[in-house]
Design a protein around this motif. Sequence first.
Motif, PDB file in Angstrom:
ATOM      1  N   VAL A  59      36.388  -3.490  73.587  1.00  0.00           N
ATOM      2  CA  VAL A  59      37.377  -3.359  74.661  1.00  0.00           C
ATOM      3  C   VAL A  59      36.792  -2.412  75.694  1.00  0.00           C
ATOM      4  CG1 VAL A  59      39.705  -2.568  75.264  1.00  0.00           C
ATOM      5  CG2 VAL A  59      39.305  -3.722  73.067  1.00  0.00           C
ATOM      6  N   CYS A  60      36.692  -2.874  76.943  1.00  0.00           N
ATOM      7  CA  CYS A  60      36.146  -2.042  78.015  1.00  0.00           C
ATOM      8  C   CYS A  60      37.291  -1.664  78.968  1.00  0.00           C
ATOM      9  CB  CYS A  60      35.060  -2.819  78.761  1.00  0.00           C
ATOM     10  SG  CYS A  60      34.357  -1.899  80.134  1.00  0.00           S
ATOM     11  N   GLU A  61      37.603  -0.364  79.017  1.00  0.00           N
ATOM     12  CA  GLU A  61      38.694   0.101  79.896  1.00  0.00           C
ATOM     13  C   GLU A  61      38.119   0.490  81.251  1.00  0.00           C
ATOM     14  OE1 GLU A  61      41.635   2.947  78.235  1.00  0.00           O
ATOM     15  OE2 GLU A  61      41.426   4.008  80.148  1.00  0.00           O
ATOM     16  N   VAL A  62      38.628  -0.131  82.291  1.00  0.00           N
ATOM     17  CA  VAL A  62      38.156   0.164  83.648  1.00  0.00           C
ATOM     18  C   VAL A  62      39.288   0.799  84.451  1.00  0.00           C
ATOM     19  CG1 VAL A  62      36.485  -1.734  83.595  1.00  0.00           C
ATOM     20  CG2 VAL A  62      38.763  -2.138  84.566  1.00  0.00           C
ATOM     21  N   MET A  63      38.971   1.317  85.650  1.00  0.00           N
ATOM     22  CA  MET A  63      40.010   1.935  86.480  1.00  0.00           C
ATOM     23  C   MET A  63      40.898   0.865  87.115  1.00  0.00           C
ATOM     24  SD  MET A  63      38.564   5.404  88.218  1.00  0.00           S
ATOM     25  CE  MET A  63      38.545   6.917  87.244  1.00  0.00           C
ATOM     26  N   GLY A  64      41.999   1.311  87.661  1.00  0.00           N
ATOM     27  CA  GLY A  64      42.992   0.404  88.251  1.00  0.00           C
ATOM     28  C   GLY A  64      44.362   0.867  87.834  1.00  0.00           C
ATOM     29  N   ARG A  65      44.921   1.739  88.651  1.00  0.00           N
ATOM     30  CA  ARG A  65      46.199   2.372  88.299  1.00  0.00           C
ATOM     31  C   ARG A  65      47.371   1.390  88.381  1.00  0.00           C
ATOM     32  NH1 ARG A  65      47.941   7.554  88.317  1.00  0.00           N
ATOM     33  NH2 ARG A  65      46.139   8.460  89.344  1.00  0.00           N
ATOM     34  N   HIS A  66      47.485   0.740  89.548  1.00  0.00           N
ATOM     35  CA  HIS A  66      48.606  -0.184  89.754  1.00  0.00           C
ATOM     36  C   HIS A  66      48.156  -1.633  89.889  1.00  0.00           C
ATOM     37  CE1 HIS A  66      50.947   3.380  90.579  1.00  0.00           C
ATOM     38  NE2 HIS A  66      50.120   3.706  91.552  1.00  0.00           N
ATOM     39  N   ALA A  67      46.859  -1.812  90.107  1.00  0.00           N
ATOM     40  CA  ALA A  67      46.365  -3.161  90.383  1.00  0.00           C
ATOM     41  C   ALA A  67      45.105  -3.427  89.559  1.00  0.00           C
ATOM     42  CB  ALA A  67      46.059  -3.317  91.875  1.00  0.00           C
ATOM     43  N   GLY A  68      44.970  -4.675  89.134  1.00  0.00           N
ATOM     44  CA  GLY A  68      43.856  -5.026  88.250  1.00  0.00           C
ATOM     45  C   GLY A  68      42.686  -5.678  88.963  1.00  0.00           C
ATOM     46  N   TRP A  69      42.420  -5.266  90.206  1.00  0.00           N
ATOM     47  CA  TRP A  69      41.315  -5.889  90.961  1.00  0.00           C
ATOM     48  C   TRP A  69      39.960  -5.640  90.297  1.00  0.00           C
ATOM     49  CZ3 TRP A  69      42.552  -9.538  94.135  1.00  0.00           C
ATOM     50  CH2 TRP A  69      43.757  -9.477  94.849  1.00  0.00           C
ATOM     51  N   ILE A  70      39.695  -4.397  89.890  1.00  0.00           N
ATOM     52  CA  ILE A  70      38.388  -4.104  89.278  1.00  0.00           C
ATOM     53  C   ILE A  70      38.263  -4.879  87.966  1.00  0.00           C
ATOM     54  CG2 ILE A  70      36.893  -2.325  88.269  1.00  0.00           C
ATOM     55  CD1 ILE A  70      38.153  -0.289  90.146  1.00  0.00           C
ATOM     56  N   ALA A  71      39.331  -4.861  87.169  1.00  0.00           N
ATOM     57  CA  ALA A  71      39.290  -5.570  85.874  1.00  0.00           C
ATOM     58  C   ALA A  71      39.065  -7.062  86.073  1.00  0.00           C
ATOM     59  CB  ALA A  71      40.594  -5.323  85.111  1.00  0.00           C
ATOM     60  N   THR A  72      39.781  -7.655  87.023  1.00  0.00           N
ATOM     61  CA  THR A  72      39.678  -9.106  87.207  1.00  0.00           C
ATOM     62  C   THR A  72      38.303  -9.504  87.745  1.00  0.00           C
ATOM     63  OG1 THR A  72      42.051  -9.122  87.662  1.00  0.00           O
ATOM     64  CG2 THR A  72      40.858 -11.138  88.136  1.00  0.00           C
ATOM     65  N   HIS A  73      37.839  -8.769  88.770  1.00  0.00           N
ATOM     66  CA  HIS A  73      36.529  -9.106  89.340  1.00  0.00           C
ATOM     67  C   HIS A  73      35.392  -8.859  88.340  1.00  0.00           C
ATOM     68  CE1 HIS A  73      36.983  -9.969  93.761  1.00  0.00           C
ATOM     69  NE2 HIS A  73      38.213  -9.673  93.404  1.00  0.00           N
ATOM     70  N   SER A  74      35.380  -7.679  87.721  1.00  0.00           N
ATOM     71  CA  SER A  74      34.265  -7.389  86.810  1.00  0.00           C
ATOM     72  C   SER A  74      34.375  -8.257  85.557  1.00  0.00           C
ATOM     73  CB  SER A  74      34.228  -5.898  86.440  1.00  0.00           C
ATOM     74  OG  SER A  74      35.395  -5.522  85.737  1.00  0.00           O
ATOM     75  N   GLY A  75      35.600  -8.527  85.127  1.00  0.00           N
ATOM     76  CA  GLY A  75      35.797  -9.386  83.956  1.00  0.00           C
ATOM     77  C   GLY A  75      35.307 -10.802  84.222  1.00  0.00           C
ATOM     78  N   LEU A  94      51.809  -1.922  97.789  1.00  0.00           N
ATOM     79  CA  LEU A  94      50.443  -2.068  97.281  1.00  0.00           C
ATOM     80  C   LEU A  94      50.045  -3.545  97.205  1.00  0.00           C
ATOM     81  CD1 LEU A  94      50.483   0.555  94.406  1.00  0.00           C
ATOM     82  CD2 LEU A  94      49.079   0.635  96.474  1.00  0.00           C
ATOM     83  N   LYS A  95      48.760  -3.785  97.344  1.00  0.00           N
ATOM     84  CA  LYS A  95      48.241  -5.158  97.228  1.00  0.00           C
ATOM     85  C   LYS A  95      47.810  -5.378  95.776  1.00  0.00           C
ATOM     86  CE  LYS A  95      44.088  -6.005  98.560  1.00  0.00           C
ATOM     87  NZ  LYS A  95      42.973  -5.838  99.491  1.00  0.00           N
ATOM     88  N   THR A  96      48.531  -6.216  95.094  1.00  0.00           N
ATOM     89  CA  THR A  96      48.228  -6.455  93.674  1.00  0.00           C
ATOM     90  C   THR A  96      47.552  -7.815  93.492  1.00  0.00           C
ATOM     91  OG1 THR A  96      50.495  -7.230  93.431  1.00  0.00           O
ATOM     92  CG2 THR A  96      50.058  -4.970  92.764  1.00  0.00           C
ATOM     93  N   VAL A  97      47.031  -8.037  92.288  1.00  0.00           N
ATOM     94  CA  VAL A  97      46.301  -9.284  92.008  1.00  0.00           C
ATOM     95  C   VAL A  97      47.292 -10.452  92.000  1.00  0.00           C
ATOM     96  CG1 VAL A  97      44.916 -10.521  90.288  1.00  0.00           C
ATOM     97  CG2 VAL A  97      44.582  -8.047  90.634  1.00  0.00           C
ATOM     98  N   ASP A  98      46.988 -11.467  92.772  1.00  0.00           N
ATOM     99  CA  ASP A  98      47.911 -12.606  92.863  1.00  0.00           C
ATOM    100  C   ASP A  98      47.645 -13.616  91.741  1.00  0.00           C
ATOM    101  OD1 ASP A  98      45.583 -12.847  94.919  1.00  0.00           O
ATOM    102  OD2 ASP A  98      46.094 -14.909  94.372  1.00  0.00           O
ATOM    103  N   ASP A  99      48.683 -14.382  91.439  1.00  0.00           N
ATOM    104  CA  ASP A  99      48.616 -15.314  90.309  1.00  0.00           C
ATOM    105  C   ASP A  99      47.509 -16.351  90.472  1.00  0.00           C
ATOM    106  OD1 ASP A  99      50.644 -14.029  89.086  1.00  0.00           O
ATOM    107  OD2 ASP A  99      52.209 -15.460  89.663  1.00  0.00           O
ATOM    108  N   ALA A 100      47.330 -16.845  91.687  1.00  0.00           N
ATOM    109  CA  ALA A 100      46.328 -17.902  91.912  1.00  0.00           C
ATOM    110  C   ALA A 100      44.936 -17.393  91.556  1.00  0.00           C
ATOM    111  CB  ALA A 100      46.374 -18.357  93.362  1.00  0.00           C
ATOM    112  N   PHE A 101      44.646 -16.161  91.970  1.00  0.00           N
ATOM    113  CA  PHE A 101      43.320 -15.597  91.691  1.00  0.00           C
ATOM    114  C   PHE A 101      43.151 -15.347  90.190  1.00  0.00           C
ATOM    115  CE2 PHE A 101      40.356 -11.901  91.570  1.00  0.00           C
ATOM    116  CZ  PHE A 101      39.238 -12.587  92.017  1.00  0.00           C
ATOM    117  N   PHE A 102      44.199 -14.760  89.574  1.00  0.00           N
ATOM    118  CA  PHE A 102      44.089 -14.437  88.153  1.00  0.00           C
ATOM    119  C   PHE A 102      43.968 -15.701  87.299  1.00  0.00           C
ATOM    120  CE2 PHE A 102      45.533 -12.777  83.999  1.00  0.00           C
ATOM    121  CZ  PHE A 102      44.620 -11.734  83.890  1.00  0.00           C
ATOM    122  N   SER A 103      44.605 -16.773  87.759  1.00  0.00           N
ATOM    123  CA  SER A 103      44.563 -18.012  86.963  1.00  0.00           C
ATOM    124  C   SER A 103      43.141 -18.573  86.872  1.00  0.00           C
ATOM    125  CB  SER A 103      45.536 -19.055  87.524  1.00  0.00           C
ATOM    126  OG  SER A 103      45.070 -19.484  88.781  1.00  0.00           O
TER     127      SER A 103
END
Length: 343
Positions: A166-182, A327-336
Amino acid sequence: MKIAVLTGGGDCPGLNAVIRAVVRRGEQHGLEVMGVREGWRGLLDPPLHFRLTREATSGILHLGGTILGTSRTNPFKKPPGGAEMVIKNLKTLNVGAVIAIGGEDTLGVATRLSSMGINIVGVPKTIDNDLSGTDLTFGFDTAVGIATEAIDRLHSTAEAHKRVIVCEVMGRHAGWIATHSGMAGGADVILIPERPIDIEAVCAHITHRHRTQNKNFSIVVVAEGAKLGISESTVAQKLDEFGHVRLGGIGQQIADLIEKKTGYETRVTVLGHIQRGGTPTAFDRVLATRFGVHAADMVAKGEFGKMAALRGTQIVSVPLAEATAHLKTVDDAFFSVAEVFFG
Ligand code: F6P
């Protein structure tokens, strides 16, 4: 005109590139640039500042951190009259405009001071990429690159030991780093603050992968702000002046649950501040430089109460109030798209 430039909130790769660009472009506009130390703290009593010249900002383009220093000081939480003290000090120092380089908190203060009559220009900074009004913030690309390299490295050790990591990355309110790096690192599960964690689904993905894909290792990327719902993922309840709790610990919680429910040995890596330190990528240096030049142009044109922003390929000016409203959060289309590769 004399202008003040400050960097507030968490540091971010590219801050020095913005400062350098403001000074160089400011010089062309005949602006005298004053560097404020430690964010909004440097405009309280006693003010902390020094003259920023071409010489003082030479050789800093590629450096991480900020030559101005930073803090999470909120003048509106400094009674009595912190904001009024900032306004008084700007007047005494004969400062005609402020360029505030920051994220939601620093620019939130800028928005409020702007409505109190201060000439302010914002520059969007945060590795989290969660500011509205701009397609990207500088620092994000660097953080994603660091996290992706870490995930690549975790893959080989996870495979060698037949482990889940399990790799924990930063992202307090939004999962942009997690989604992109993942996505870039080929993670088998990505967990973000925008979606409550369904631990049964996570374990099902991992078990399915191990049983049907002939794999005996998996990588899970989790944003530090992701929530299990069963307990708070915090190591301490200490709040900063903007009311944020210090995050950390969700990775360990997830790892414990995965190991317990699947029986697979599971380890955790927390990337933490490694994602914020060090030299910015070429992309962030260019974006930060464009923001800095645009911010100095905005001051020269008297375009106050606005923030430099990236829209498509263009740098434009957007109202500070719009950038800080939500805040700008990760949208469903991108996460899908990332979800296609889970399990
Ligand atoms: O806001 C950027 C950020 O890096 C967040 O991702 C993280 O939660 C926070 O700053 C950490 O702040 P600090 O350096 O104060 O612990």
